[in-house]
Design an enzyme around this catalytic site. Sequence first.
Site, short mmCIF file in Angstrom:
data_model
loop_
_atom_site.label_atom_id
_atom_site.label_comp_id
_atom_site.label_asym_id
_atom_site.label_seq_id
_atom_site.Cartn_x
_atom_site.Cartn_y
_atom_site.Cartn_z
N CYS A 1 -4.95 -35.15 16.91
CA CYS A 1 -4.27 -35.98 17.34
C CYS A 1 -3.00 -35.96 17.26
O CYS A 1 -1.91 -36.31 18.07
CB CYS A 1 -4.63 -37.64 17.12
SG CYS A 1 -5.02 -37.77 15.37
N GLY B 1 0.80 -1.01 -0.01
CA GLY B 1 -0.17 0.12 -0.08
C GLY B 1 0.96 1.34 0.00
O GLY B 1 0.50 2.14 -0.64
N CYS C 1 -11.72 -15.05 -12.23
CA CYS C 1 -11.83 -14.22 -11.12
C CYS C 1 -10.76 -14.81 -9.90
O CYS C 1 -10.09 -15.63 -10.54
CB CYS C 1 -13.23 -14.23 -10.53
SG CYS C 1 -13.61 -15.41 -9.39
#
Lengths: 608, 274
Positions: free
Chosen positions: A161, A17, A146
């Site tokens: 387990c 960003g 997409c």
Amino acid sequence: MLSQKAKVLMVGAGGIGCELLKTLALTGFKDIHLIDLDTIEVSNLNRQFLFRKQHVGQSKAKVARDAVLKFKPDIKIEAHHANVKNSDFDVEFFKQFNVVLNGLDNVDARRHVNRLCLAAGVPLVESGSTGYLGQVTVHVKDQTECYECQTKELPKTYPVCTITNTPSKPVHCIVWAKDLLFARLFGDRNQSSDLIVHTNDRTSSAATADTDFFNIKDGETPESYACRVFDGVFGDNIEVALRNEETWKSRKRPRPLYICEVYSDAKKPRIDGSCNSPDGNDKHTASAARILGLSNPQEVWTVRDSANVFLKALELLLNTRQKDIGSLVFDKDDQLAMEFVTAAANLRSSCFDIPMQSLFEAKGIAGNIVHAIATTNAIISGLIVLEAIKLLMGNLDDCRTTYCLEYPRRKMLLMPAELSAPKSSCYVCSQSTLLLEVNTTMTRLREVVEKIVRGQLSVNSPMISQGPCLIYETGDDLEEDMVTQYNQNLEKFLDSLPAPIVDGSILSIEDFQQEFTCHLQIKHREIFDEEKEPDNMVLSGKLSTTRDQALPGSVQLTAVADNVSIHAVDDDDEVILIDEVAKQDLKRKVLDEESVIVCGKRQRTEVS
Amino acid sequence: MEVRNNNNNKYDRQLRIWGDQGQLALEQANTCLLNCGPTGSEALKNLVLGGIGSCTIVDDSKVEARDLGNNFFVDWESIGLSKAKTVCNFLQELNDTVKAKFLEESPETIINVNPDFFSQFTLVIATQMKEQSLLMLDAICRKQGVMLLIARSFGLTGLIRISLKEHCVIESKPDNVIHDLRLQKPWAELKRFSDEFDTEIDDSVIHKHIPFAILLIKACEDWRKTHGDSLPSTSKEKAEFKNLLSSKRRGVDEDNYKEAILSAYRVWSSPTIS
């Protein structure tokens, strides 16, 4: 100029960003919206260059905006310190943008944005990075795949387990320490899973089988409590496990570890019950390790060191965080919690002959930390903007998926590949039905909603119905009696619902915000394999995991981070990246090395 | 050194790539950037964020209006001022542990007039320079043992070249680590420890608990005595060595002998530099 007129949405103001905002600003973009829910942390500062030390704790979106406006005051940047899944960011919100640019760090949010972009008909530029690797691609409704056409590997979960009985890797011990022991001692008791080791002989079980074992007893000092817990989980529990011969037939037998063995020739660390550790109670600095002289986080502790830290950290947590006990959530940046988990994991590892980890390494595993530097993100941001420009110019044919490699291949660090057409089998962008195998008589609706609908299908605000009957929905405007009914439904077994879900039932799952619909066909099954199907239900049909063979004509995307926890991943810069591209013989249509695509025209590269 | 042991280290995410060693190399490096246009500035930004020791920017140009469009590290207020100084100040803000300096001078001038200037650096990054100057710079750097990195960008393409002398890197990170148990050359204390064990002992419990490494050390000694002080080398000899070990094994429950036989290869594949 094209960029000056465009309205762009950036999702994510972190590693990618920051670089992206800078690149957009330099490229002439003037109308930018930015969404990020996060706040700034110290570890961001090596690459998220719009932030400074004094900004730690503040909103990334807001600080990023302010930093860029200082350099380019004539741009319009609207910063939202919010979760992109928030209902404010609905289809109408998305429709106002010419293109959406993702700089996210998790699959869940990416899927949400993908659905909204499809619903709004807005092109999406996706990206990701980790260390030296990165990639950028483009998604356009009806024209290309997409984001969900290619299934993403789900976060790795370990069979219960393996975690409770038969660990064989450091990560198993860390998951045990974090999600079982830490959670049981300091978290919500009602939510914790069993630490009990299963034995075939139901008559004998560990002292830890007693549900009150982990509660501190009246008059018990922190010291004796700590020792009792130690002996319980590293001693008794293991002894009981050893009694089950079947388990150890082809596995190395673990060795129980007791306090008296560890300290046979030395004193235990002083546990004086005092609340005053020299570092104060700041959760970022209070440290048991430092008190014990273990100041190097990259050093691997000995068994004795680990025992010391275990006891000391436990004491400090009990004494300095009383009000949090019972609701503490593990946070990798909570120093004491991290030290406790490392110590506990190491002690368990030593019982099972698994190599121990340093605090630094354990933190990476427990916190799903992904390595990151500025350079890769800078490259990725450049590629994102290039693709955005192609989209704005209407040159979809020139759009590419581009991979940023660690080492040059054929002398190129950036490798482009053509985009693929949408998959008809994609349940997101093309309607299709999925199959859910589940025990309808013993499974509650709540489990299906959590594990399948919200979990695997990544639906945010689900509405579940069978034919005309609404079984469950979420929303702020529901009437009280509906909410009560739905909450009751959650606790019912599937076949006991007002509209019973049985073998052959078909459910509709919808999310209005995502404008997402899919159908789930139910198949009743009695037995599930504990190891392979730990959720006790299996979703299949057109949705298959990437562990199966790659879909033909596509590039396989695999998650790089393979150290994740037993529950949903909460990670920083999780990556989805290619690894095996060159090795696979794919119809990838990689461009030949002689030419480079520049805005629609093939040109020979000229190197002087 | 930057707070290395601080757990909330700002370098945490990159330490996980190149470790302490890499970080140290970064922090000890003195770099020189020639020309701080967009290419150079961007490159230096990434190094500064990573904690490079020092960077010296060499550029004699002034900031012009057209620079504002493509260089994030200059702003309106700096128009007319030295670009090197402006970029330097901005970069310094990114990381206060880096020593950021500048020299308002043209790189070409320094190359021609003061080549010794470059000797103080570990790495020189030359951006957007012409071939003629680069050839001279390369010669200077080679002579002074300075690494050179050349970068050029044109529109949507770019290239990077590295120039440095061939050198040796001893930092073996072998995929298969062979632990050296010092079987062939036990040091004094290990030898004494080994001598304490007696493989002929009657007591079966003690016999089956002799550590396998000791069994191998003793087997080596025995072998050497009867084979002119050498170790098994041919496959026949290796098989013979293993048989000797088996012959001493008294029962199926003697795991130590089983381990010794499985690990016998350690005797003849001694760890060396590869």
